[in-house]
Design an enzyme around this catalytic site. Structure first.
Site, PDB file in Angstrom:
ATOM      1  N   CYS A 138       0.830  -1.213   0.000  1.00  0.00           N
ATOM      2  CA  CYS A 138       0.000   0.000   0.000  1.00  0.00           C
ATOM      3  C   CYS A 138       0.858   1.255   0.000  1.00  0.00           C
ATOM      4  O   CYS A 138       0.681   2.153  -0.816  1.00  0.00           O
ATOM      5  CB  CYS A 138      -0.918  -0.033   1.225  1.00  0.00           C
ATOM      6  SG  CYS A 138      -1.907   1.439   1.403  1.00  0.00           S
ATOM      7  N   CYS A 148      -1.600   1.794  -3.030  1.00  0.00           N
ATOM      8  CA  CYS A 148      -2.555   2.885  -2.807  1.00  0.00           C
ATOM      9  C   CYS A 148      -1.922   4.283  -2.817  1.00  0.00           C
ATOM     10  O   CYS A 148      -2.411   5.191  -3.506  1.00  0.00           O
ATOM     11  CB  CYS A 148      -3.246   2.730  -1.455  1.00  0.00           C
ATOM     12  SG  CYS A 148      -3.389   1.055  -0.820  1.00  0.00           S
ATOM     13  N   LYS A 198       0.102   5.453  -6.070  1.00  0.00           N
ATOM     14  CA  LYS A 198      -0.887   5.503  -7.157  1.00  0.00           C
ATOM     15  C   LYS A 198      -1.780   6.729  -7.036  1.00  0.00           C
ATOM     16  O   LYS A 198      -2.039   7.437  -8.001  1.00  0.00           O
ATOM     17  CB  LYS A 198      -1.721   4.229  -7.099  1.00  0.00           C
ATOM     18  CG  LYS A 198      -2.926   4.254  -7.973  1.00  0.00           C
ATOM     19  CD  LYS A 198      -3.913   3.219  -7.535  1.00  0.00           C
ATOM     20  CE  LYS A 198      -4.760   3.684  -6.385  1.00  0.00           C
ATOM     21  NZ  LYS A 198      -5.673   2.613  -5.910  1.00  0.00           N
ATOM     22  N   TYR A 246      -9.215  -3.099 -11.630  1.00  0.00           N
ATOM     23  CA  TYR A 246      -9.089  -1.716 -11.176  1.00  0.00           C
ATOM     24  C   TYR A 246      -7.673  -1.189 -11.324  1.00  0.00           C
ATOM     25  O   TYR A 246      -7.480  -0.014 -11.659  1.00  0.00           O
ATOM     26  CB  TYR A 246      -9.644  -1.553  -9.753  1.00  0.00           C
ATOM     27  CG  TYR A 246      -8.710  -1.885  -8.611  1.00  0.00           C
ATOM     28  CD1 TYR A 246      -7.928  -0.909  -8.008  1.00  0.00           C
ATOM     29  CD2 TYR A 246      -8.618  -3.175  -8.107  1.00  0.00           C
ATOM     30  CE1 TYR A 246      -7.089  -1.216  -6.951  1.00  0.00           C
ATOM     31  CE2 TYR A 246      -7.786  -3.485  -7.052  1.00  0.00           C
ATOM     32  CZ  TYR A 246      -7.017  -2.502  -6.476  1.00  0.00           C
ATOM     33  OH  TYR A 246      -6.182  -2.796  -5.436  1.00  0.00           O
ATOM     34  N   GLU A 279      -6.807   2.088 -13.493  1.00  0.00           N
ATOM     35  CA  GLU A 279      -6.204   3.250 -12.821  1.00  0.00           C
ATOM     36  C   GLU A 279      -4.921   3.688 -13.526  1.00  0.00           C
ATOM     37  O   GLU A 279      -4.716   4.882 -13.776  1.00  0.00           O
ATOM     38  CB  GLU A 279      -5.915   2.908 -11.359  1.00  0.00           C
ATOM     39  CG  GLU A 279      -7.185   2.809 -10.534  1.00  0.00           C
ATOM     40  CD  GLU A 279      -6.936   2.407  -9.087  1.00  0.00           C
ATOM     41  OE1 GLU A 279      -7.804   2.681  -8.247  1.00  0.00           O
ATOM     42  OE2 GLU A 279      -5.885   1.809  -8.784  1.00  0.00           O
ATOM     43  N   HIS A 323     -26.651  21.696  -1.440  1.00  0.00           N
ATOM     44  CA  HIS A 323     -26.748  22.251  -2.784  1.00  0.00           C
ATOM     45  C   HIS A 323     -25.749  23.376  -2.972  1.00  0.00           C
ATOM     46  O   HIS A 323     -25.560  24.175  -2.052  1.00  0.00           O
ATOM     47  CB  HIS A 323     -28.173  22.787  -2.977  1.00  0.00           C
ATOM     48  CG  HIS A 323     -28.439  23.250  -4.374  1.00  0.00           C
ATOM     49  ND1 HIS A 323     -28.548  22.373  -5.432  1.00  0.00           N
ATOM     50  CD2 HIS A 323     -28.593  24.505  -4.871  1.00  0.00           C
ATOM     51  CE1 HIS A 323     -28.775  23.080  -6.536  1.00  0.00           C
ATOM     52  NE2 HIS A 323     -28.800  24.358  -6.219  1.00  0.00           N
ATOM     53  N   GLU A 326     -25.680  15.437  -3.792  1.00  0.00           N
ATOM     54  CA  GLU A 326     -27.095  15.614  -3.437  1.00  0.00           C
ATOM     55  C   GLU A 326     -28.014  14.756  -4.306  1.00  0.00           C
ATOM     56  O   GLU A 326     -29.137  14.438  -3.919  1.00  0.00           O
ATOM     57  CB  GLU A 326     -27.516  17.091  -3.513  1.00  0.00           C
ATOM     58  CG  GLU A 326     -27.551  17.662  -4.911  1.00  0.00           C
ATOM     59  CD  GLU A 326     -27.976  19.139  -4.944  1.00  0.00           C
ATOM     60  OE1 GLU A 326     -28.975  19.495  -4.304  1.00  0.00           O
ATOM     61  OE2 GLU A 326     -27.298  19.934  -5.633  1.00  0.00           O
TER      62      GLU A 326
HETATM   63  C1  LIG Z   1      -1.144  -0.929  -7.620  1.00  0.00           C
HETATM   64  C2  LIG Z   1      -1.973  -1.203  -6.400  1.00  0.00           C
HETATM   65  C3  LIG Z   1      -2.884  -0.280  -5.978  1.00  0.00           C
HETATM   66  C4  LIG Z   1      -3.641  -0.517  -4.850  1.00  0.00           C
HETATM   67  N1  LIG Z   1      -4.553   0.420  -4.471  1.00  0.00           N
HETATM   68  C5  LIG Z   1      -5.309   0.220  -3.376  1.00  0.00           C
HETATM   69  C6  LIG Z   1      -6.233   1.201  -2.956  1.00  0.00           C
HETATM   70  O1  LIG Z   1      -6.387   2.251  -3.585  1.00  0.00           O
HETATM   71  N2  LIG Z   1      -6.952   0.965  -1.834  1.00  0.00           N
HETATM   72  C7  LIG Z   1      -6.806  -0.196  -1.120  1.00  0.00           C
HETATM   73  O2  LIG Z   1      -7.477  -0.351  -0.087  1.00  0.00           O
HETATM   74  N3  LIG Z   1      -5.946  -1.163  -1.505  1.00  0.00           N
HETATM   75  C8  LIG Z   1      -5.186  -0.968  -2.615  1.00  0.00           C
HETATM   76  N4  LIG Z   1      -4.290  -1.925  -3.000  1.00  0.00           N
HETATM   77  C9  LIG Z   1      -4.231  -3.188  -2.239  1.00  0.00           C
HETATM   78  C10 LIG Z   1      -3.418  -3.026  -0.949  1.00  0.00           C
HETATM   79  O3  LIG Z   1      -2.144  -2.491  -1.252  1.00  0.00           O
HETATM   80  C11 LIG Z   1      -3.282  -4.382  -0.289  1.00  0.00           C
HETATM   81  O4  LIG Z   1      -4.574  -4.931  -0.087  1.00  0.00           O
HETATM   82  C12 LIG Z   1      -2.584  -4.292   1.062  1.00  0.00           C
HETATM   83  O5  LIG Z   1      -1.301  -3.724   0.947  1.00  0.00           O
HETATM   84  C13 LIG Z   1      -2.473  -5.703   1.676  1.00  0.00           C
HETATM   85  O6  LIG Z   1      -1.763  -5.650   2.884  1.00  0.00           O
HETATM   86  P1  LIG Z   1      -1.011  -6.931   3.431  1.00  0.00           P
HETATM   87  O7  LIG Z   1      -0.630  -6.597   4.829  1.00  0.00           O
HETATM   88  O8  LIG Z   1      -1.816  -8.132   3.188  1.00  0.00           O
HETATM   89  O9  LIG Z   1       0.291  -7.098   2.528  1.00  0.00           O
HETATM   90  P2  LIG Z   1       1.381  -6.091   1.974  1.00  0.00           P
HETATM   91  O10 LIG Z   1       1.010  -4.680   2.221  1.00  0.00           O
HETATM   92  O11 LIG Z   1       1.647  -6.494   0.583  1.00  0.00           O
HETATM   93  O12 LIG Z   1       2.662  -6.390   2.875  1.00  0.00           O
HETATM   94  C14 LIG Z   1       3.334  -7.603   2.820  1.00  0.00           C
HETATM   95  C15 LIG Z   1       4.756  -7.379   3.356  1.00  0.00           C
HETATM   96  O13 LIG Z   1       5.334  -8.640   3.644  1.00  0.00           O
HETATM   97  C16 LIG Z   1       6.695  -8.625   3.276  1.00  0.00           C
HETATM   98  N5  LIG Z   1       7.090 -10.036   3.096  1.00  0.00           N
HETATM   99  C17 LIG Z   1       6.603 -10.884   2.153  1.00  0.00           C
HETATM  100  N6  LIG Z   1       7.125 -12.117   2.334  1.00  0.00           N
HETATM  101  C18 LIG Z   1       7.940 -12.050   3.422  1.00  0.00           C
HETATM  102  C19 LIG Z   1       8.745 -12.995   4.129  1.00  0.00           C
HETATM  103  N7  LIG Z   1       8.765 -14.279   3.774  1.00  0.00           N
HETATM  104  N8  LIG Z   1       9.474 -12.562   5.183  1.00  0.00           N
HETATM  105  C20 LIG Z   1       9.426 -11.268   5.580  1.00  0.00           C
HETATM  106  N9  LIG Z   1       8.661 -10.320   4.964  1.00  0.00           N
HETATM  107  C21 LIG Z   1       7.926 -10.721   3.897  1.00  0.00           C
HETATM  108  C22 LIG Z   1       6.709  -7.780   2.013  1.00  0.00           C
HETATM  109  O14 LIG Z   1       8.005  -7.231   1.773  1.00  0.00           O
HETATM  110  C23 LIG Z   1       5.672  -6.708   2.354  1.00  0.00           C
HETATM  111  O15 LIG Z   1       6.260  -5.570   2.949  1.00  0.00           O
HETATM  112  C24 LIG Z   1      -3.488  -1.718  -4.114  1.00  0.00           C
HETATM  113  C25 LIG Z   1      -2.553  -2.665  -4.531  1.00  0.00           C
HETATM  114  C26 LIG Z   1      -1.798  -2.417  -5.660  1.00  0.00           C
HETATM  115  C27 LIG Z   1      -0.801  -3.437  -6.096  1.00  0.00           C
END
Ligand SMILES: Cc1cc2nc3c(=O)[nH]c(=O)nc-3n(C[C@H](O)[C@H](O)[C@H](O)COP(=O)(O)OP(=O)(O)OC[C@H]3O[C@@H](n4cnc5c(N)ncnc54)[C@H](O)[C@@H]3O)c2cc1C
Length: 472
Positions: free
Chosen positions: A50, A55, A58, A192, A196, A454, A459
């Protein structure tokens, strides 16, 4: 909270410092638990997808792209002169600086709540043990850590299909630092993220072609929203080609030559493939610990977010459910309440997947909450549909031909508004407020009894009186 257990190095070991992982780690530490968080991306990985490649960057780029039309539209309001020139290196540099600041904020939040942060790649050895080795960003000395509970929050990764020339395909991760700026961009996909990026680069000045194999963009959204957004994106200059795909890419002196399925070709400077994301489970040791995965590789969890191994939990994109940051945050808080108790005076939280509002930051943007018209017909039977398409007041002088769509879906039997959809300016900002009303069970009569503000676009949601469609 549960007593710290000297049998283990830590009470909660969180793998992944993204949206879900950081929230869970901070909240658990706040309840007095000993918490260790392992992040493979170094400090620059904190905040996860994110903050770093999702997010936040972007949305910043979407703001940048909006200026192009704002400068153009200002003429109708009396502003004169040439529009300023867009400088891609400035945007990239300012984004990087802001993200570095945010990484630091995350680091301070974790430090401030007493979470031990370890930089490295974590792999499960068994139900209570994790091996940490150096991640792509370097970091930790190899170590074994034992934990009473383990939370998997490793997120997702872009999926790149195997096609001839797939080595030329870029993913959304690559788009923020592209060098040079792509004068001609091909976007593959209709979800999406694809829409975007098509909107952003179109606004910033690329000639954008978007190929989508389906009959309309944004599968799963309301059909009116899909049709309306597709038409608006085309009006703004995106060459959107539906029921289309590509078969191969080759590099030529003129650029990347893309062969299209069914004949024809395109030459572009960059190709973004945004055809889906997969759970990030590679090298995570799920088999060693006995954690069960579904067909797509997603980690299977129960309603408490517990995996098939009782001491291991999972939240966020790696569970392949609703892939949105606020959902990962809500899931993280559910896990913490479950393991360490709710905050004083509160009941333990559970994660509700009903009425999750969402926005798509296209130009124009989409905001939506609740059922699509098709879902409501299928699941509820008799419904009424209220729909309004119009030119917003701003565009009476701006010269823009942009139009706005607003739509309500109402269950006849209860008068409840079960779906609310919009394509237009600030759709996400508007729908966030209405989502509270829907969550509270608002009826169409409640909407009718609400006085509009308004003149606003919003609205319209409280002034639509005559259904355009009804029945089953
Ligand atoms: C281009 C794009 C736009 C988006 N826009 C939106 C938006 O506008 N609004 C919205 O709500 N969501 C959006 N999302 C989705 C949102 O980013 C994700 O839903 C959210 O980040 C998920 O969080 P998470 O904690 O599951 O994983 P992540 O945020 O992906 O975090 C996972 C972390 O784990 C770490 N990791 C992975 N494997 C290991 C390991 N084995 N050991 C140690 N660390 C590890 C990674 O380095 C990473 O930092 C977007 C996603 C993308 C790709």
């Amino acid at each position: 909270m549960n007593q710290a257990d000297p049998e283990f190095d830590t009470d909660l070991l969180v793998i992944g410092g993204g949206s879900g992982g950081v929230r869970a780690a901070r909240m658990a530490a706040g309840r007095g638990a000993r918490v260790t968080l392992v992040e493979s991306g170094g400090t620059a990985g904190l905040g996860g997808t994110c903050v770093n490649v999702g997010c936040i960057p972007k949305k910043l780029y979407s703001y940048a792209a909006h200026y192009a039309e704002a400068f153009e539209e200002s003429h109708g309001f009396g502003w004169q002169g040439e529009p300023p020139r867009f400088d891609w290196p400035t945007l990239k540099q300012n984004r990087r600086a802001e993200l570095a600041r945010l990484n630091g904020v995350y680091r301070n939040l974790l430090d401030g709540s007493g979470v031990e942060v370890v930089y490295g790649h974590a792999r499960l050895l068994d139900a209570h043990t994790v091996h940490v080795s150096q991640g792509p960003a370097g970091g930790a000395e190899p170590a074994r850590l034992s934990a009473r509970h383990i939370l998997l929050a490793t997120g997702g990764l872009p999926l790149v299909p195997e096609v001839p020339g797939s080595e030329y395909l870029l993913t959304s991760n690559d788009m923020f630092d592209l060098e040079p700026f792509p004068a001609r961009l091909l976007v593959i996909g209709g979800g999406y993220i694809a829409c975007e990026f098509a909107s952003i680069f179109n606004g910033l000045g690329s000639k954008v072609t978007q190929l989508y194999r389906g009959p309309q963009v944004l599968r799963g959204f309301d059909d009116d929203v899909r049709r309306f957004l597709g038409a608006e994106m085309i009006k703004k200059g995106v060459d959107l080609r539906l029921n289309s795909g590509m078969s191969s890419i080759t590099r030529t002196a003129e650029g990347l030559r893309v062969e299209l399925q069914g004949g024809g070709e395109l030459t572009v400077d960059a190709v973004l493939c945004a055809t889906g994301r997969v759970p990030n489970v590679e090298g995570l040791g799920l088999d060693a610990a006995g954690v069960t995965q579904g067909d797509t590789g997603a980690i299977l969890v129960d309603e408490d977010h517990r995996t098939s191994v009782p001491s291991i939990f999972a939240v966020g994109d790696v569970t392949g459910r609703v892939q949105l940051t606020p959902v990962a945050l809500a899931e993280a808080m559910t896990v913490v309440d479950h393991l360490f108790g709710p905050p004083p005076g509160h009941a333990p939280r559970s994660t509700s997947y009903e009425l999750i509002p969402t926005a798509v930051f296209t130009h124009p943007s989409v905001g939506t909450v609740g059922m699509t018209e098709a879902e409501a017909r299928r699941e509820l039977g008799v419904i009424s549909v209220y729909r309004s398409e119009f030119k917003a007041l701003k565009h009476t002088l701006s010269g823009s031909s942009e139009r706005t769509l607003m739509k309500l879906v109402v269950e006849e039997a209860t008068d409840r508004v079960v779906g609310l959809h919009m394509v237009g300016p600030d759709a996400g900002e508007i729908v966030q407020g209405f989502a509270v009303a829907l969550k509270a069970g608002a009826t169409k009569a409640n909407f009718d009894a609400t006085i509009g503000i308004h003149p606003t676009v919003a609205e319209e949601f409280v002034t639509m009186r005559t259904p355009v469609a009804g029945g089953r």
